[in-house]
Design a protein around this motif. Structure first.
Motif, mmCIF file in Angstrom:
data_model
loop_
_atom_site.group_PDB
_atom_site.id
_atom_site.type_symbol
_atom_site.label_atom_id
_atom_site.label_comp_id
_atom_site.label_asym_id
_atom_site.label_seq_id
_atom_site.Cartn_x
_atom_site.Cartn_y
_atom_site.Cartn_z
ATOM 1 N N GLU A 1 32.599 38.444 31.389
ATOM 2 C CA GLU A 1 32.951 37.838 32.997
ATOM 3 C C GLU A 1 34.332 37.687 33.346
ATOM 4 O OE1 GLU A 1 30.666 34.200 32.872
ATOM 5 O OE2 GLU A 1 28.635 35.051 33.636
ATOM 6 N N LYS A 2 35.128 37.922 32.527
ATOM 7 C CA LYS A 2 36.712 37.936 32.903
ATOM 8 C C LYS A 2 37.726 39.105 32.076
ATOM 9 C CE LYS A 2 38.851 34.365 31.323
ATOM 10 N NZ LYS A 2 39.230 32.914 30.773
ATOM 11 N N ALA A 3 38.583 39.058 32.697
ATOM 12 C CA ALA A 3 39.538 40.204 31.953
ATOM 13 C C ALA A 3 39.945 39.458 30.581
ATOM 14 C CB ALA A 3 40.770 40.281 33.006
ATOM 15 N N MET A 4 40.155 40.315 29.477
ATOM 16 C CA MET A 4 40.504 39.731 28.283
ATOM 17 C C MET A 4 41.903 39.884 27.990
ATOM 18 S SD MET A 4 37.580 38.661 27.226
ATOM 19 C CE MET A 4 38.304 38.118 25.575
ATOM 20 N N ILE A 5 42.660 39.195 28.689
ATOM 21 C CA ILE A 5 44.137 39.272 28.537
ATOM 22 C C ILE A 5 44.771 38.395 27.678
ATOM 23 C CG2 ILE A 5 44.476 40.490 30.730
ATOM 24 C CD1 ILE A 5 45.485 37.940 31.863
ATOM 25 N N ALA A 6 44.268 37.336 27.214
ATOM 26 C CA ALA A 6 44.993 36.389 26.355
ATOM 27 C C ALA A 6 44.404 35.940 25.010
ATOM 28 C CB ALA A 6 44.724 34.878 27.120
ATOM 29 N N LYS B 1 47.955 36.487 37.766
ATOM 30 C CA LYS B 1 46.919 36.143 38.558
ATOM 31 C C LYS B 1 45.986 37.067 39.154
ATOM 32 C CE LYS B 1 48.726 32.091 40.593
ATOM 33 N NZ LYS B 1 49.414 31.224 42.085
ATOM 34 N N LEU B 2 46.315 38.364 39.080
ATOM 35 C CA LEU B 2 45.666 39.440 39.522
ATOM 36 C C LEU B 2 45.255 40.240 38.393
ATOM 37 C CD1 LEU B 2 44.411 41.195 41.967
ATOM 38 C CD2 LEU B 2 46.799 42.278 41.853
ATOM 39 N N THR B 3 43.933 40.271 37.925
ATOM 40 C CA THR B 3 43.470 40.811 36.517
ATOM 41 C C THR B 3 42.661 41.809 36.801
ATOM 42 O OG1 THR B 3 41.788 39.192 36.074
ATOM 43 C CG2 THR B 3 44.035 38.741 35.061
ATOM 44 N N PHE C 1 39.893 40.803 39.498
ATOM 45 C CA PHE C 1 39.824 39.264 39.621
ATOM 46 C C PHE C 1 41.163 38.821 40.382
ATOM 47 C CE2 PHE C 1 37.220 40.113 35.716
ATOM 48 C CZ PHE C 1 35.929 39.828 36.036
ATOM 49 N N TYR C 2 40.917 37.650 40.797
ATOM 50 C CA TYR C 2 41.993 37.182 41.582
ATOM 51 C C TYR C 2 41.852 35.497 41.067
ATOM 52 C CZ TYR C 2 46.049 35.400 43.949
ATOM 53 O OH TYR C 2 47.039 34.678 44.330
#
Lengths: 377, 377, 377
Positions: free
Chosen positions: C6-11, C71-73, C102-103
C-alpha cells in the motif's frame, strides 16, 4: 567467460553488478539483443525470395547472483520478443525462460530447483549467445529436450587427468508453459568426459575456439531422457498432442578445440512407440521421431574473423515419413567477433536438400541467407 | 534534455547509469508511467459519461547505452501495459517497442539496424513522454507510419546558418508484431530544415517551449513513405487486411519556438489505389486513406504552467466515406510541469464535431475530458 | 522490514538502490521468485496424485522510489509468470500488478493515483512474499477485492496509546485488465485500530511473528467495498459475467503477535442481489456470494523454524449452492526462514472437507501437499 545456462553466472561474466552494502546479496544484470535479416529462395534454381525473416529475433534480460552467501545462487532469464515466447505454438506468451535456485553443497556438487535447460544435447545447453551460426541446427530444432521445471543435480570431479561431469534431472516433462502437469514426469541423465582436462573459460559450452586453446581439449558426452506421458509433439516443446506418449531421446555429442580450430558433432535419436495421435474428427498430430546428426567445423583468424562449416542431416522415422521429409543442410558461416560472443556480426549461407537429393532442380531444395547482429553486455 | 526516439540517449538524459569498471560499456536505465482518468460525454448536449478511460496508459522501461566505445550504441524500450502492446489489434502482446543497434560513422552520420520509429511525422517521433497533450492527434492516430524493423540512416550538417537533417529507412513495412514478412518492403525518407539553427536541448522533438528559446527557432520538414504490399489497415499498424495494398504517405510538418511560445503544425495525406479489401464471405476491411492537419499553439507561464490549444481535422477519402466520418477536434490543454516532461500533470478538454458541423445537437458530436499524471526518471 | 503493498518501499526494504548524483530521484529495485512442487490426492482415501502443481509460481520485479523529493513516491510491480498474469481468465497477459504514484501531504496523510491493491482484507494486502503458507486461504481466493485502478487515500494517527489507520479508495471496479470501464465505480473504506501501538517493522502486514514482539500487539480492522455494475464474477477478478451486478463485500480481520506467537483471523461476506447471470443461449456465470472465515495460528522457534496451523471455512450462499460446495480446509505449515520472508522454504499439508463432512470417505474430500522455495532480494 563463456555464458552457461546450467548455472548462475556470478564469477565469470560481468554485466551491471551490484553488491549490497552488507554483502548479503549480489546481483549481476545483463541483456542481449539479436537483430536479423534473412531469406530463403523459392527453390534451388529460382533464386528469388518470397519471404523475409527480418526482426528482433531475441531480446533477453538475464539476472544472476547470490543471496546470503555464494552457496545460494539464482539465475533468471526473461524473453521479450514474440518469436522467443512460444506464442505461436501455445497461445501463451512465456516471458520466463529461466527461474531457478541453486544450492552449492560443495564446489563440486550443486542442485537446482526451478526452470532452466535440461542437461540435454550440447548445442541446446549452449546459450543462444554462444553460437557460431545464427541458429541452432535442424537436428536440435526437431529433437532437443529444451527447458523444463523440476529438480536438477550437477556433479563434477577428476579421475587422474580426466575431468568428468554428471548431470541429472527429474522434471515435469511438459516444458515452459504449463500451469499444472500430469503424473508422467521426465527423467534425464548425462555424462561428460574431458580426458585432456577442462576447457579454457568453460569453452566446452561455447562454439568456436575464441580462446585459441594452446593445448588440445576434448569433451565427449552421452545422455538420455525419458519423458513419460508427454502431451506435446516435441516433448517439452511444440503443439499439443491428442494423446500423451512416452518419448525416449538419446543424445551423443563431442567437441574439440585447438589453436583456433574447433570441431563439434552431435547425434540425437528419438523414439515413441506410436507417435501418431488423432482427435475425434480424425486430425493428426504426431510426435517427431527419427534421428539426426550435426557436424560443425571452424577456424578463427587472428583478427577474430571466423569461418565455419556445418553439415546437418535430419531423418524422420518411417512412421512419420508421410508427413516429414528427410533434410540435409550444408551451411557456411562467417562471424566477426567484435567483443567475444557478446558483440558479433554473422553472415550465414546454406543449401537445403530434401530426400537426400542435392540437385538444384530437386523439388523442395532451396538456398538460404541470413545476417545477424548480436549485441549484449 | 529532450528524449528522442531516433537515437540512443547516452549523452543528454540521465537515469540509473552504470559504467563498467573497464569502461567497456555504459548503460542508462529509465522508466515512465502514465496514469490517466478520462471520459467522453454521450453527445454534444447530453453531458453524462457512459464510459471511463481510467488506467495505467503506459508503463515503459528504456535502456540506452554503448558497448566497446561510444560509436556503437543501442536503444531498447519495453512496454508493459495492455493498451501499449497491440494486443487488441493483433492478438499478440508486443512488449518490445524499440530494439535497435546504432553505429556512428562520424558525429554527423549514423545508421541503425533494428526496430524503432520510422522518420515519419514529427508528433509520432516525439516520445510519448514529450507531448503537451495526453494523446497525439487523431491525424497521427489514423495515418502515422509508426515503428518498423529494418535499416535506418541519419545525417545532419549545416549550410551556412541553417542546420539540416536527412533521414531514410528501408523496413519490412509490417510493423512490430510479425515473425516473417513478404517481399513488399517500406521505403521512407525525410528532410528537416532549421534555418535559424538547432533548438536548445533538441527541442524540435519536444512539445511546448520549456526551454524558453531566447532566439526564435524553426524547423520545417517533409517526408514520404511508400509501404509496398502492406497487409495491415494502417500500414505498420492496425488489423490485417484481406489483400495486401501499396500505401503512400506524405507528411509535412513544422515547429517554431520563442520565449515560451510554441507553434507546431503537421499535415499528413495517405493514398492507396483501392483501399477496400474483402474476404470470401464479403466482410470488409479497408486501409485508411485521406488527409488531415493538426495545429498546436502554446505558452508556458513562469511557474511552468502551460496553456495549449489544438485544432485537428481528419478527412477520410471518398472511397472510405461510407465507413468513416470527417472529424474536427478543438482541444484545450493545461499542463503543470514539475520536472520538465518527466513529472507533469495534464488536464485536457476537447470538443469533437463530425461532418464539419459544430452544433452541439449534431449527431456524433461530443465533449471529452482527460487528466493524466506522468512520472518518470 | 515488512514489504507493504500500500505504499512505496523507500525506507525499509533495501534492494538494488540508486540515488541520482543530484539526489533528484531515488530508485530501489527488487525481485522475488517462488518455485513450487505440490499435489492433491484423488480423494480422502485414495492417496495417489493425479496432477502436480510444479512450476515457477511467481517471478516478480518491483521498483519503488521517489522523484524530486521524498513526498512524491511511486511503486511499480511486474509479474512475468503465466499463472500470475490472469491469462487463463481474461485471455490477456497482464504484466503490470502495481503502477501507482503517491503524494505525501504530511507524514500522516498520503494519496495514491494508479493501480495497486485496494484496502481490503489483510491477507490480500499482505504481499505474497510475506505469507506463512504458500497460498492465501480459500476465503481470500473466493472473495478478496484485489487490485484496482483509481484514487486512494491513507491516513494514520494516534488517540492516546492507540494507533489508527483510515483508508479509502474510489476505483474503476473492473480490476487489472481493462482498457475502459463503465460508469459503475467501486467504493472502498477500511478502519484499523491498534490499541497497543504499532507493530515492530510494520508486522501487522506480515504473517508470523518473525520480530518476536516483546510486548503484545494487536490490530483490529473492518472494511467495506461496494462495486457498482461490475462485470466480473469476483468483482475485480474472474471471468466476465453476462450482466453487470452490484457487489457488496464486508471484511473484518484481526492480528495479534507476542514473543513469537501469532494469531490472525479474517471474516469476509459478499452479497449480490441476483448473482446468477445468463447469456442468450442459457449458459450460466455467477458472482460468488457467501461468507467465510480464516484462522491462522503460529509459533516461530529460535532457529527461525515456524509451525503454523490454519482453519478455513468457505460457505457459498444458497443462491449459488447448486454450483459451489461448502469447503473446510485444515492446514499445517512448516516454514524455515533463512533470511526473514525473503529467503524461505515452506512445506504445507492440508485436508479439505466438503459439505462440512470430514470423513475420509466423503466424496470430494482430499489431501494436499505443497513445498515452496522463495528467494528474493
Amino acid at each position: 567467460q563463456g555464458e552457461r545456462d546450467e548455472k548462475a553466472m556470478i564469477a565469470d561474466f560481468k554485466g551491471v553488478q551490484f553488491m549490497s552494502p552488507d554483502t548479503s546479496f549480489y546481483i549481476n544484470f545483463r541483456f542481449r539483443m539479436q537483430n536479423r535479416l534473412g531469406a530463403n529462395t523459392i527453390s534451388g534454381t529460382d533464386l528469388s525470395f518470397n519471404e523475409y525473416d527480418a526482426r528482433v529475433r531475441r531480446l533477453r534480460m538475464r539476472v544472476d547472483g547470490f543471496i546470503m552467501n555464494p552457496k545460494l545462487t539464482y539465475s533468471i532469464q526473461l524473453a521479450f520478443t514474440r518469436g522467443d515466447q512460444d506464442v505461436d505454438n501455445t497461445g501463451i506468451a512465456n516471458i520466463v525462460r529461466d527461474a531457478i535456485i541453486f544450492y552449492h553443497f560443495t564446489p563440486k556438487f550443486y542442485v537446482g530447483f526451478g526452470q532452466n535447460k535440461l542437461p540435454g544435447n550440447r548445442q541446446r545447453v549452449n546459450s543462444s549467445g554462444q553460437l557460431q551460426f545464427a541458429d541452432r541446427s535442424i537436428v536440435n530444432g526437431a529433437m532437443t529436450i529444451d527447458r523444463d521445471f523440476g529438480l536438477k543435480a550437477y556433479y563434477h570431479n577428476k579421475i587422474g587427468e580426466m575431468d568428468y561431469h554428471l548431470k541429472g534431472a527429474i522434471t515435469t516433462g511438459e516444458g515452459r508453459s504449463v500451469n499444472s502437469t500430469d503424473d508422467g514426469l521426465a527423467y534425464t541423465g548425462r555424462v561428460e568426459l574431458l580426458p585432456l582436462g577442462e576447457f579454457t573459460g568453460g569453452g566446452d559450452y561455447s562454439e568456436g575456439d575464441l580462446e585459441r586453446e594452446p593445448k588440445p581439449k576434448i569433451s565427449i558426452a552421452a545422455g538420455y531422457s525419458m519423458n513419460k506421458k508427454t502431451n506435446r509433439t516435441g516433448g517439452q516443446l511444440g503443439k499439443e498432442l491428442y494423446r500423451p506418449v512416452d518419448m525416449a531421446t538419446w543424445m551423443i555429442d563431442a567437441i574439440g578445440k585447438y589453436r583456433g580450430w574447433a570441431y563439434s558433432v552431435e547425434y540425437i535419436k528419438r523414439h515413441v512407440d506410436d507417435p501418431l495421435t488423432y482427435n475425434l474428427s480424425g486430425s493428426l498430430r504426431y510426435a517427431f521421431t527419427g534421428d539426426g546428426i550435426n557436424h560443425q567445423f571452424s577456424y578463427i583468424f587472428p583478427k577474430n574473423l571466423e569461418l565455419a562449416f556445418r553439415y546437418s542431416r535430419l531423418t524422420p522415422s518411417v512412421k512419420i515419413l508421410a508427413n516429414e521429409s528427410r533434410k540435409n543442410i550444408l551451411e557456411m558461416g562467417t562471424t566477426k567477433y567484435f567483443n567475444k560472443h557478446r558483440v558479433k556480426m554473422q553472415l550465414n549461407l546454406n543449401y537445403m536438400a530434401v530426400d537426400g537429393n542435392y540437385a538444384f532442380s530437386h523439388s523442395g531444395n532451396r538456398w538460404g541467407v541470413l545476417t545477424q547482429f548480436e549485441l549484449g553486455i
